[in-house]
Design a protein around this motif. Structure first.
Motif, PDB file in Angstrom:
ATOM      1  N   ALA A 114     -24.164  -8.694 -17.525  1.00 28.80           N
ATOM      2  CA  ALA A 114     -23.731 -10.085 -17.690  1.00 28.80           C
ATOM      3  C   ALA A 114     -24.863 -11.090 -17.526  1.00 28.80           C
ATOM      4  CB  ALA A 114     -22.622 -10.402 -16.688  1.00 28.80           C
ATOM      5  N   GLY A 115     -26.084 -10.639 -17.290  1.00 30.46           N
ATOM      6  CA  GLY A 115     -27.200 -11.572 -17.075  1.00 30.46           C
ATOM      7  C   GLY A 115     -27.382 -12.475 -18.289  1.00 30.46           C
ATOM      8  N   ASP A 116     -27.439 -13.782 -18.064  1.00 29.75           N
ATOM      9  CA  ASP A 116     -27.449 -14.718 -19.201  1.00 29.75           C
ATOM     10  C   ASP A 116     -28.782 -14.775 -19.938  1.00 29.75           C
ATOM     11  OD1 ASP A 116     -24.798 -15.595 -19.164  1.00 29.75           O
ATOM     12  OD2 ASP A 116     -25.209 -16.937 -17.487  1.00 29.75           O
ATOM     13  N   ALA A 117     -29.866 -14.384 -19.288  1.00 32.60           N
ATOM     14  CA  ALA A 117     -31.160 -14.436 -19.998  1.00 32.60           C
ATOM     15  C   ALA A 117     -31.258 -13.314 -21.026  1.00 32.60           C
ATOM     16  CB  ALA A 117     -32.311 -14.313 -18.998  1.00 32.60           C
ATOM     17  N   HIS A 118     -30.490 -12.251 -20.833  1.00 33.07           N
ATOM     18  CA  HIS A 118     -30.703 -11.059 -21.663  1.00 33.07           C
ATOM     19  C   HIS A 118     -30.385 -11.272 -23.153  1.00 33.07           C
ATOM     20  CE1 HIS A 118     -31.239  -9.572 -17.738  1.00 33.07           C
ATOM     21  NE2 HIS A 118     -30.010  -9.166 -17.491  1.00 33.07           N
ATOM     22  N   PRO A 119     -29.236 -11.880 -23.516  1.00 33.61           N
ATOM     23  CA  PRO A 119     -28.958 -12.021 -24.958  1.00 33.61           C
ATOM     24  C   PRO A 119     -30.046 -12.763 -25.735  1.00 33.61           C
ATOM     25  CG  PRO A 119     -26.943 -12.310 -23.702  1.00 33.61           C
ATOM     26  CD  PRO A 119     -28.069 -12.282 -22.706  1.00 33.61           C
ATOM     27  N   PRO A 120     -30.543 -13.924 -25.235  1.00 29.27           N
ATOM     28  CA  PRO A 120     -31.609 -14.566 -26.020  1.00 29.27           C
ATOM     29  C   PRO A 120     -32.896 -13.753 -26.046  1.00 29.27           C
ATOM     30  CG  PRO A 120     -31.161 -15.819 -24.008  1.00 29.27           C
ATOM     31  CD  PRO A 120     -30.080 -14.799 -24.128  1.00 29.27           C
ATOM     32  N   LEU A 121     -33.174 -13.007 -24.988  1.00 31.61           N
ATOM     33  CA  LEU A 121     -34.384 -12.167 -25.019  1.00 31.61           C
ATOM     34  C   LEU A 121     -34.231 -11.091 -26.084  1.00 31.61           C
ATOM     35  CD1 LEU A 121     -35.226 -11.741 -21.190  1.00 31.61           C
ATOM     36  CD2 LEU A 121     -36.238 -13.338 -22.835  1.00 31.61           C
ATOM     37  N   GLY A 205     -23.970 -10.199 -24.456  1.00 30.23           N
ATOM     38  CA  GLY A 205     -23.936  -9.977 -23.010  1.00 30.23           C
ATOM     39  C   GLY A 205     -22.545  -9.660 -22.523  1.00 30.23           C
ATOM     40  N   SER A 206     -22.492  -8.857 -21.468  1.00 32.22           N
ATOM     41  CA  SER A 206     -21.246  -8.612 -20.729  1.00 32.22           C
ATOM     42  C   SER A 206     -20.157  -7.939 -21.574  1.00 32.22           C
ATOM     43  CB  SER A 206     -20.722  -9.947 -20.178  1.00 32.22           C
ATOM     44  OG  SER A 206     -20.004  -9.737 -18.993  1.00 32.22           O
ATOM     45  N   ALA A 207     -20.574  -7.119 -22.513  1.00 32.88           N
ATOM     46  CA  ALA A 207     -19.576  -6.469 -23.370  1.00 32.88           C
ATOM     47  C   ALA A 207     -19.893  -4.994 -23.580  1.00 32.88           C
ATOM     48  CB  ALA A 207     -19.524  -7.186 -24.722  1.00 32.88           C
ATOM     49  N   ALA A 208     -20.730  -4.453 -22.711  1.00 34.58           N
ATOM     50  CA  ALA A 208     -21.127  -3.042 -22.787  1.00 34.58           C
ATOM     51  C   ALA A 208     -21.857  -2.737 -21.472  1.00 34.58           C
ATOM     52  CB  ALA A 208     -22.051  -2.819 -23.980  1.00 34.58           C
ATOM     53  N   PRO A 209     -22.144  -1.488 -21.182  1.00 33.90           N
ATOM     54  CA  PRO A 209     -22.863  -1.193 -19.925  1.00 33.90           C
ATOM     55  C   PRO A 209     -24.241  -1.868 -19.859  1.00 33.90           C
ATOM     56  CG  PRO A 209     -21.913   0.809 -20.843  1.00 33.90           C
ATOM     57  CD  PRO A 209     -21.718  -0.266 -21.874  1.00 33.90           C
ATOM     58  N   THR A 210     -24.819  -2.128 -21.001  1.00 31.43           N
ATOM     59  CA  THR A 210     -26.094  -2.881 -21.025  1.00 31.43           C
ATOM     60  C   THR A 210     -25.961  -4.015 -22.041  1.00 31.43           C
ATOM     61  OG1 THR A 210     -27.001  -1.561 -22.825  1.00 31.43           O
ATOM     62  CG2 THR A 210     -27.490  -0.785 -20.597  1.00 31.43           C
ATOM     63  N   PRO A 211     -26.758  -5.068 -21.860  1.00 37.29           N
ATOM     64  CA  PRO A 211     -26.830  -6.067 -22.938  1.00 37.29           C
ATOM     65  C   PRO A 211     -27.326  -5.345 -24.183  1.00 37.29           C
ATOM     66  CG  PRO A 211     -28.078  -6.747 -20.994  1.00 37.29           C
ATOM     67  CD  PRO A 211     -27.692  -5.338 -20.777  1.00 37.29           C
ATOM     68  N   ARG A 212     -26.903  -5.789 -25.359  1.00 36.47           N
ATOM     69  CA  ARG A 212     -27.319  -5.078 -26.583  1.00 36.47           C
ATOM     70  C   ARG A 212     -27.332  -6.006 -27.784  1.00 36.47           C
ATOM     71  NH1 ARG A 212     -22.436  -0.894 -27.748  1.00 36.47           N
ATOM     72  NH2 ARG A 212     -23.321   0.126 -25.914  1.00 36.47           N
ATOM     73  N   ARG A 213     -27.951  -5.497 -28.865  1.00 33.29           N
ATOM     74  CA  ARG A 213     -27.936  -6.235 -30.128  1.00 33.29           C
ATOM     75  C   ARG A 213     -26.857  -5.667 -31.022  1.00 33.29           C
ATOM     76  NH1 ARG A 213     -33.684  -4.742 -32.152  1.00 33.29           N
ATOM     77  NH2 ARG A 213     -33.003  -5.750 -34.083  1.00 33.29           N
ATOM     78  N   SER A 214     -26.540  -6.378 -32.099  1.00 31.14           N
ATOM     79  CA  SER A 214     -25.748  -5.779 -33.164  1.00 31.14           C
ATOM     80  C   SER A 214     -26.655  -5.705 -34.385  1.00 31.14           C
ATOM     81  CB  SER A 214     -24.511  -6.611 -33.491  1.00 31.14           C
ATOM     82  OG  SER A 214     -23.969  -6.105 -34.716  1.00 31.14           O
ATOM     83  N   ILE A 215     -27.215  -4.524 -34.578  1.00 34.57           N
ATOM     84  CA  ILE A 215     -28.142  -4.337 -35.705  1.00 34.57           C
ATOM     85  C   ILE A 215     -27.385  -4.558 -37.020  1.00 34.57           C
ATOM     86  CG2 ILE A 215     -29.751  -2.718 -36.814  1.00 34.57           C
ATOM     87  CD1 ILE A 215     -30.721  -3.073 -34.057  1.00 34.57           C
ATOM     88  N   GLU A 216     -26.110  -4.101 -37.057  1.00 40.51           N
ATOM     89  CA  GLU A 216     -25.322  -4.248 -38.298  1.00 40.51           C
ATOM     90  C   GLU A 216     -25.124  -5.726 -38.628  1.00 40.51           C
ATOM     91  OE1 GLU A 216     -24.566  -2.178 -35.893  1.00 40.51           O
ATOM     92  OE2 GLU A 216     -24.973  -0.293 -36.955  1.00 40.51           O
ATOM     93  N   ALA A 217     -24.782  -6.519 -37.611  1.00 45.73           N
ATOM     94  CA  ALA A 217     -24.571  -7.950 -37.861  1.00 45.73           C
ATOM     95  C   ALA A 217     -25.874  -8.608 -38.315  1.00 45.73           C
ATOM     96  CB  ALA A 217     -24.046  -8.630 -36.594  1.00 45.73           C
ATOM     97  N   GLU A 218     -26.982  -8.196 -37.693  1.00 47.85           N
ATOM     98  CA  GLU A 218     -28.283  -8.777 -38.060  1.00 47.85           C
ATOM     99  C   GLU A 218     -28.600  -8.483 -39.530  1.00 47.85           C
ATOM    100  OE1 GLU A 218     -31.187  -7.241 -35.304  1.00 47.85           O
ATOM    101  OE2 GLU A 218     -30.227  -8.229 -33.595  1.00 47.85           O
ATOM    102  N   ARG A 219     -28.408  -7.197 -39.912  1.00 50.61           N
ATOM    103  CA  ARG A 219     -28.732  -6.802 -41.302  1.00 50.61           C
ATOM    104  C   ARG A 219     -27.824  -7.528 -42.288  1.00 50.61           C
ATOM    105  NH1 ARG A 219     -29.271  -0.635 -40.038  1.00 50.61           N
ATOM    106  NH2 ARG A 219     -31.423  -0.613 -39.320  1.00 50.61           N
ATOM    107  N   PHE A 220     -26.532  -7.581 -41.918  1.00 47.47           N
ATOM    108  CA  PHE A 220     -25.580  -8.232 -42.817  1.00 47.47           C
ATOM    109  C   PHE A 220     -25.972  -9.695 -43.040  1.00 47.47           C
ATOM    110  CE2 PHE A 220     -22.044 -11.199 -42.936  1.00 47.47           C
ATOM    111  CZ  PHE A 220     -21.567 -10.920 -44.210  1.00 47.47           C
ATOM    112  N   ALA A 221     -26.186 -10.423 -41.944  1.00 47.24           N
ATOM    113  CA  ALA A 221     -26.452 -11.859 -42.078  1.00 47.24           C
ATOM    114  C   ALA A 221     -27.777 -12.113 -42.797  1.00 47.24           C
ATOM    115  CB  ALA A 221     -26.448 -12.528 -40.704  1.00 47.24           C
ATOM    116  N   ALA A 222     -28.778 -11.292 -42.501  1.00 46.72           N
ATOM    117  CA  ALA A 222     -30.083 -11.481 -43.148  1.00 46.72           C
ATOM    118  C   ALA A 222     -29.932 -11.363 -44.662  1.00 46.72           C
ATOM    119  CB  ALA A 222     -31.081 -10.456 -42.627  1.00 46.72           C
ATOM    120  N   ALA A 223     -29.088 -10.433 -45.109  1.00 44.69           N
ATOM    121  CA  ALA A 223     -28.918 -10.230 -46.552  1.00 44.69           C
ATOM    122  C   ALA A 223     -27.964 -11.262 -47.158  1.00 44.69           C
ATOM    123  CB  ALA A 223     -28.390  -8.820 -46.816  1.00 44.69           C
ATOM    124  N   ALA A 224     -26.962 -11.693 -46.380  1.00 43.70           N
ATOM    125  CA  ALA A 224     -25.900 -12.525 -46.955  1.00 43.70           C
ATOM    126  C   ALA A 224     -26.203 -14.027 -46.931  1.00 43.70           C
ATOM    127  CB  ALA A 224     -24.588 -12.260 -46.210  1.00 43.70           C
TER     128      ALA A 224
END
Ligand code: FAD
Length: 285
Positions: A114-121, A205-224
């Motif tokens: 849940a650490g708030d610095a993690h998602p922007p990092l 943040g705060s939605a898995a055992p570790t903070p994480r990215r969504s690679i699928e969302a990143e790829r989708f948005a970059a292309a769309a």
């Protein structure tokens, strides 16, 4: 309990090598809460607050080096332009008193999901600068979080700082909690756009055992995203982006929220953060 208070970084590394069980303390806003709740006191505390070398930030070749001792309040007042995602997340941490003491390095040391610095990092591809008497190590943020409150630091290592690329485009952070302030995130999302590279970064943040990215969302948005033509954010793109971010969450039901609520909230937060960032880009186009 031993209390070791070095005044130089070299002495701090020596002390950590000599006493690997010594627990570093920066702002103390996580550590002291644990001790006050009766957690077993460590054999030694290694106070990092007297070390001038880690209390500054600098800009080198387009990268912002934030020393381990820089408090959130300075990130907000001094880095809102170069690290807007991290500054936005910093604004939501605790209260002014907490933000005056607490550090990003402490957030990374605790490595709470849940650490708030993690998602922007995560969204900006930050790097953790770890150091020991054996030398320096640059740990990509993707490889830093190993599990709930577990990170990639070795027993003799300290975080010297964190390196964040100077923002090449708009960045946003959105968080929901059980109230509006002084609250640990039920879930959170960071989004970072790089219009020149046409990439999108995410951090959850705060939605898995570790903070994480969504690679699928990143790829989708970059292309769309219509990088060249611009215009308002298409609803279908925003909806799909939100769904992909929500899908990246792991099963996590706890006192702060259910898995179902988190997925719903993540989708909304992701849509909002992308829409804010896209609107900022429109303004500067
Ligand atoms: C009232 C209150 C509200 C809060 N609200 C929020 C919030 O909204 N969002 C949020 O994310 N957090 C929140 N927190 C938690 C806390 O403020 C943050 O996690 C903060 O970033 C911790 O930083 P610190 O410098 O105080 O860390 P400390 O408590 O000093 O240390 C935390 C951990 O990091 C380790 N550590 C510290 N510095 C280093 C280093 N240089 N190298 C290696 N390890 C290190 C310590 O050993 C310890 O394990 C809150 C805490 C309180 C008490």
């Amino acid at each position: 309990m031993r209390f070791v208070a070095p005044t130089t970084w070299v002495d701090a590394l020596d002390a950590k090598a000599e006493h690997p069980d010594a627990v570093p303390i920066a702002g103390g806003t996580d550590l002291m809460v644990g001790l006050n709740f009766g957690e077993r006191p460590p054999a030694a505390l290694l106070d990092l607050t007297r070390i001038a070398e880690i209390t500054e930030w600098s800009r080198e070749d387009g990268v912002i080096h934030i020393g381990a001792g820089v408090a959130y309040s300075r990130i907000i007042s001094e880095l809102s332009r170069d690290a807007p995602g991290l500054a936005a997340a910093s604004r939501t941490v605790g209260s002014p008193q907490i933000r005056n003491r607490a550090t990003v390095a402490g957030n990374l040391g605790t490595a709470s999901p849940a650490g708030d610095a993690h998602p922007p990092l995560l969204a900006t591809g930050a790097v953790v600068h770890a150091e020991s008497v054996r030398g320096s190590r640059l740990i990509p943020i993707d490889e830093f979080f190993l599990g709930v409150k577990r990170n990639a630091l070795a027993a003799d290592e300290l975080i010297r700082g964190v390196r964040v690329p100077a923002a090449p485009g708009p960045q946003h952070f959105a968080k929901v909690g059980t109230r509006n302030a002084m609250v640990i995130a039920v879930c959170s999302v960071a989004v970072a756009l790089d219009p020149a590279a046409r990439t999108v970064g995410t951090g959850i943040g705060s939605a898995a055992p570790t903070p994480r990215r969504s690679i699928e969302a990143e790829r989708f948005a970059a292309a769309a995203l219509p990088w060249t033509s611009g215009g308002p954010l298409d609803d279908d793109i925003a909806l799909e982006f939100g769904s992909l971010v929500a899908a990246a969450a792991a099963r996590i039901d706890d006192v702060r929220g259910t898995e179902a609520y988190r997925r719903l909230a993540l989708a909304v937060l992701a849509r909002r953060a992308l829409a804010w960032a896209w609107a900022d880009l429109g303004g500067s186009r």
